[in-house]
Design a protein around this motif. Structure first.
Motif, mmCIF file in Angstrom:
data_model
loop_
_atom_site.group_PDB
_atom_site.id
_atom_site.type_symbol
_atom_site.label_atom_id
_atom_site.label_comp_id
_atom_site.label_asym_id
_atom_site.label_seq_id
_atom_site.Cartn_x
_atom_site.Cartn_y
_atom_site.Cartn_z
ATOM 1 N N ASP A 1 0.828 -1.211 0.000
ATOM 2 C CA ASP A 1 0.000 0.000 0.000
ATOM 3 C C ASP A 1 0.862 1.260 0.000
ATOM 4 O O ASP A 1 0.542 2.240 -0.675
ATOM 5 N N THR B 1 2.436 1.683 -3.473
ATOM 6 C CA THR B 1 1.428 2.179 -4.418
ATOM 7 C C THR B 1 1.203 3.671 -4.235
ATOM 8 O O THR B 1 1.181 4.438 -5.202
ATOM 9 N N ASP B 2 1.045 4.097 -2.985
ATOM 10 C CA ASP B 2 0.807 5.513 -2.706
ATOM 11 C C ASP B 2 2.014 6.370 -3.081
ATOM 12 O O ASP B 2 1.861 7.431 -3.697
ATOM 13 N N LEU C 1 4.375 5.712 -5.288
ATOM 14 C CA LEU C 1 4.495 5.764 -6.747
ATOM 15 C C LEU C 1 3.471 6.721 -7.356
ATOM 16 O O LEU C 1 3.780 7.455 -8.303
ATOM 17 N N LYS C 2 2.259 6.722 -6.807
ATOM 18 C CA LYS C 2 1.232 7.643 -7.297
ATOM 19 C C LYS C 2 1.678 9.091 -7.083
ATOM 20 O O LYS C 2 1.568 9.926 -7.985
ATOM 21 N N ARG C 3 2.221 9.386 -5.915
ATOM 22 C CA ARG C 3 2.697 10.736 -5.620
ATOM 23 C C ARG C 3 3.863 11.128 -6.531
ATOM 24 O O ARG C 3 3.932 12.252 -7.024
ATOM 25 N N ARG D 1 4.558 9.922 -9.523
ATOM 26 C CA ARG D 1 4.082 10.116 -10.898
ATOM 27 C C ARG D 1 3.395 11.475 -11.052
ATOM 28 O O ARG D 1 3.535 12.146 -12.071
ATOM 29 N N ARG D 2 2.654 11.875 -10.020
ATOM 30 C CA ARG D 2 2.033 13.191 -10.049
ATOM 31 C C ARG D 2 3.106 14.273 -10.105
ATOM 32 O O ARG D 2 3.015 15.226 -10.888
ATOM 33 N N ALA E 1 5.990 12.268 -0.604
ATOM 34 C CA ALA E 1 6.416 10.906 -0.943
ATOM 35 C C ALA E 1 7.524 10.457 0.008
ATOM 36 O O ALA E 1 7.494 9.342 0.527
ATOM 37 N N LYS F 1 6.163 9.808 3.493
ATOM 38 C CA LYS F 1 5.397 8.560 3.525
ATOM 39 C C LYS F 1 6.336 7.360 3.688
ATOM 40 O O LYS F 1 6.063 6.445 4.468
#
Length: 90
Positions: free
Chosen positions: A6, A9-10, A12-14, A16-17, A52, A55
């Protein structure tokens, strides 16, 4: 330090943004956009990268506390490393 799925995933999402925001900043500079707008977007990229990193560090702290034997040398080393990483983002 291993990150749970989790968190990965979070993060990587940050990231990529943030990557998209950097592309936007580059385009803004190439288009000759106002300096204030460019700096505002750079600040947003910086915050996204910081989040990121925080986190990842928070996940490490969680694991460190969960598996803590506060008298062990490894605990002290892990804590010192996490403190150093945290301060590098501050």
């Amino acid at each position: 330090m291993e990150l749970n799925e989790d968190v990965v995933t979070d993060v990587l999402k940050r990231l990529r943004r943030a990557q998209g925001q950097v592309g936007g900043v580059i385009q803004m500079i190439e288009d000759g956009r106002d300096c204030k707008d460019v700096v505002t977007q750079l600040a947003a990229v910086s915050r996204a990268l910081d989040r990121a990193g925080f986190k990842i560090i928070a996940s490490g702290l969680t694991e460190c506390v969960r598996n803590a034997d506060s008298d062990s040398p490894q605990f002290a080393a892990d804590r010192a490393e996490l403190e150093r990483l945290f301060l590098s983002l501050a």
